[in-house]
Design a protein around this motif. Structure first.
Motif, PDB file in Angstrom:
ATOM      1  N   THR A   1       1.034  -1.009   0.203  1.00 26.61           N
ATOM      2  CA  THR A   1      -0.050   0.043   0.028  1.00 26.61           C
ATOM      3  C   THR A   1       0.767   1.330   0.025  1.00 26.61           C
ATOM      4  OG1 THR A   1      -1.747  -1.171   1.231  1.00 26.61           O
ATOM      5  CG2 THR A   1      -2.097   1.259   1.184  1.00 26.61           C
ATOM      6  N   ALA A   2       1.977   1.168   0.821  1.00 28.79           N
ATOM      7  CA  ALA A   2       2.946   2.459   0.979  1.00 28.79           C
ATOM      8  C   ALA A   2       3.299   2.722  -0.663  1.00 28.79           C
ATOM      9  CB  ALA A   2       4.043   2.294   1.704  1.00 28.79           C
ATOM     10  N   LEU A   3       3.723   1.720  -1.383  1.00 26.95           N
ATOM     11  CA  LEU A   3       4.318   1.788  -2.897  1.00 26.95           C
ATOM     12  C   LEU A   3       3.237   2.339  -3.617  1.00 26.95           C
ATOM     13  CD1 LEU A   3       6.470  -1.479  -3.269  1.00 26.95           C
ATOM     14  CD2 LEU A   3       7.366   0.841  -2.749  1.00 26.95           C
ATOM     15  N   MET A   4       2.085   1.714  -3.633  1.00 22.36           N
ATOM     16  CA  MET A   4       0.972   2.248  -4.244  1.00 22.36           C
ATOM     17  C   MET A   4       0.529   3.688  -4.109  1.00 22.36           C
ATOM     18  SD  MET A   4      -1.759  -0.822  -4.464  1.00 22.36           S
ATOM     19  CE  MET A   4      -1.937  -1.501  -6.022  1.00 22.36           C
ATOM     20  N   ALA A   5       0.535   3.954  -2.613  1.00 19.82           N
ATOM     21  CA  ALA A   5       0.269   5.217  -2.451  1.00 19.82           C
ATOM     22  C   ALA A   5       1.290   6.467  -2.858  1.00 19.82           C
ATOM     23  CB  ALA A   5       0.126   5.476  -0.611  1.00 19.82           C
ATOM     24  N   GLY A   6       2.486   6.126  -2.811  1.00 22.50           N
ATOM     25  CA  GLY A   6       3.582   6.964  -3.417  1.00 22.50           C
ATOM     26  C   GLY A   6       3.369   6.944  -4.896  1.00 22.50           C
TER      27      GLY A   6
END
Lengths: 575, 74
Positions: free
Chosen positions: A364-369
């Motif tokens: 999720t962190a990667l997608m949020a970025g």
């Protein structure tokens, strides 16, 4: 700015086996994230009726919201993965792009430039150029920015889809369409306000998802000293000092010298990006008052200094802890041999420490970025197109409601063009390197034009236009020269063994100088604007609001000083 | 920001999401603690990070939800 480095490597990827497998709880974590961002977009739709609401978030953002959004718009997933990979490859030298390559420029924006952007009530950086230099400078800047921003968005989208394929084995089309439609919906509904709110949410998710890697990694390595010791045992050369290895070009894995880092990166590239790239500056223009607008980049700078903890440290931990049979390599070698590339160090470390649930949070962190970066790009594109191209040259007298409608359609259109670009890049991967480079051509000269316009009242409209044009053309010429004759590197980057990053920082330095010199010479030969037309735009012609009535700890200059001191202490600690 | 147009604060949304994540991750960690997998490739699994990280998220999320909860306007 960083994407320039990482994308070139990512796009060379083939189709390796996926690195991670998700459990149902991971999928649920990702689903909750998508529901949240869409929910915020739908909720904010009712508050985005006027042009100021839609394009400038009503100019109501607090310093914290604007500051975190300012940083999040830059903190894309490719930033995270690309710089973690760069840290594995170059060691702690990669931190320069977060510290000297950002902090001084952000503080300069807050203290020196922000008052002029804010007091002039401009809605964009090209808009400021129009007020200061006239239509020709605005046109050059707006067209190049709109064109390149939407292309960059497509390239980022494709690279993100590629990351998802490498990491999770997801289909490229699925990743491209699902993520970009989500961004299009929430930005088109709520405009800049929705983009900013979601960026703050994404900023928190990035930290919560990525923070466990350095914590557990340092635990396993035996703290910082254990990490340094382990790297020393495995690697030849200095991978854990910031400035020591930069005394000579050949003494570090990047092939650069401290002059390139200080003047090229720390001055031209960094100041160009952080003070004139509308993608980030737009967030600060949305602040509710001048004090908030000045505090926002300072808050952003404070958090920017901490980002290496979740980006650079995982790269260094990978260098120290990944088993010998998992040696990472350049992307082209990895593609040919079926191995893992430098860019995969962050997902590899994520898989090392994160089981079900935590893995979903990390993804999720990667997608949020990715989504925060893309939302920033389409939002900036929409504003520049609507105000600086459509309103300025096509339809000058339409109603505010009409421009908001145009802005919403521009966001949809921007996303569709981005998707088209993503597929174009898929077919012709080599164009990506050129588009990336093209984007960087405008950054350093634009800084020269804007800063001279703000600080030197003698700068004339003709000087601004020709300086910007000459700086951009000289940057393109140097790029082409090195492509045609690689030995030209010894002139452009002062060292024939310079890597791409070293070449970029020196090219930025030279083209900034060309821009400044041409602007000064042409200005001295042409007629300046009367001072009455420079009020609110230029230092010396503008009365800046006094902050004398504020307590010391309420003043932006005080917090800028605190951040500057911490920045200097960090340089000494890791010297 | 939120005062002028009666927005629900963004920090409230963030609190809700972090709280949900905390509950999901901690539950998953407790399940793994009770029924440990026969084989795991996760390093430092013995530290049970999902349990304490999930607990931290619950505390953080709850705090934000309470502090920034929507209030009835006067």
């Amino acid at each position: 700015m960083l994407v320039t480095h990482s994308l070139g490597l990512l796009l060379l990827a083939s189709v390796p086996q996926k690195l991670l497998s998700l459990h149902p709880v991971d999928v649920a974590v990702i689903a909750v994230y998508f529901i949240a961002v869409l929910g915020i977009g739908f909720y904010l739709r009712r508050f985005s009726k006027s042009g100021v609401d839609f394009f400038l978030a009503g100019r109501e953002m607090t310093a914290w919201i604007a500051g975190l959004s300012f940083l999040a718009a830059n903190l894309g997933s490719l930033e995270l993965m690309g710089w973690a990979g760069a840290a594995y490859q170059y060691g702690i030298l990669a931190t320069h792009w977060y510290w000297i390559g950002a902090i001084p420029a952000m503080l300069f924006l807050a203290i020196v430039m922000m008052p002029f952007y804010y007091i002039s009530k401009t809605h964009s950086v090209p808009g400021f150029l129009q007020l200061r230099y006239g239509e020709s400078a605005r046109c050059l800047s707006a067209v190049s920015f709109a064109f390149m921003t939407v292309l960059m968005s497509g390239i980022n989208m494709f690279a993100m889809a590629l990351v998802m394929r490498v990491v999770l084995g997801w289909d490229l089309n699925f990743s491209i369409w699902v993520s970009s439609i989500t961004v299009a919906i929430y930005v088109a509904l709520g405009g800049l306000r929705s983009a900013i709110f979601n960026e703050v949410l994404q900023f928190v998710m990035i930290w919560l998802g990525a923070l466990l890697i350095p914590i557990l990694g340092l635990w396993e390595a035996g703290g910082w000293n254990g990490l340094v010791h382990k790297i020393g045992e495995r690697m030849h050369g200095d991978y854990t000092h910031l400035w020591g290895p930069l005394s000579s070009f050949s003494g570090n894995p990047m092939g650069t010298h401290w002059t390139g880092i200080v003047f090229g990166l720390g001055f031209c590239v960094s100041f160009g990006y952080w003070t004139t790239d509308f993608l980030v500056v737009q967030r600060v223009l949305a602040a509710k008052d001048l004090r908030s607008a000045r505090l926002a980049p300072i808050i952003g700078a404070a958090f920017k200094m901490a980002v290496p903890f979740i980006v650079i440290l995982p790269g260094l931990l990978g260098l120290a802890l990944l088993p010998d049979n998992l040696k990472l390599m350049p992307q082209d070698v990895a593609a040919a041999t079926g191995g893992h590339s430098y860019n995969e160090v962050l997902p590899l470390m994520l898989a090392r420490y994160c089981g079900p649930g935590l893995l979903g949070l990390g993804i999720t962190a990667l997608m949020a970025g990715f989504m925060s970066g893309m939302a920033g790009e389409v939002c900036a594109f929409s504003t520049v197109w609507t105000y600086d191209i459509y309103k300025a040259f096509i339809n000058k007298d339409a109603s505010d409601e009409h421009y908001v409608k145009m802005g919403r359609w521009c966001i949809i259109l921007g996303v569709l063009i981005s998707i088209g670009t993503a597929y174009l890049v898929m077919s012709f991967k080599s164009i990506m390197d050129y588009v990336q480079a093209l984007f960087s051509f405008f950054i350093a000269p634009l800084f020269g034009t804007v800063v001279l316009g703000m600080l030197w009242k003698r700068a004339t409209p003709k000087g601004g236009f020709w300086g910007l044009l000459a700086g951009t053309v000289s940057s393109i010429a140097m790029f082409v020269w090195v492509k045609i004759d690689p030995s030209a590197l010894r002139y452009v980057a002062l060292y024939s063994g310079a890597k791409d990053m070293a070449q970029n920082v020196y090219r930025a330095l030279w083209c900034w100088l060309v821009c400044v010199i041409v602007t000064i010479v042409v200005s001295l030969m042409t007629k300046p604007k009367p001072e009455s037309e420079l009020v609110g735009l230029v230092y010396g012609c503008t009365e800046l609001p006094s902050e004398g009535h504020l307590k010391l700890y309420q003043r932006p200059i005080f917090w800028a000083g605190v951040v500057a001191v911490v920045f200097l202490v960090l340089q000494v600690i890791f010297w | 920001m939120s005062e002028q147009k009666n927005f629900i604060s963004i920090w409230f949304f963030i609190g809700v999401e972090v709280l949900i994540y905390g509950l999901m991750i901690m539950s998953s960690g407790i399940y793994e603690y009770i029924y440990p997998p026969k084989e795991t490739t996760v390093y430092l699994a013995e530290l049970h990070a999902p349990i304490w990280w999930g607990a931290l998220l619950i505390v953080l999320g709850t705090t934000y939800v309470i502090v920034f909860r929507p209030k009835k306007s006067a």
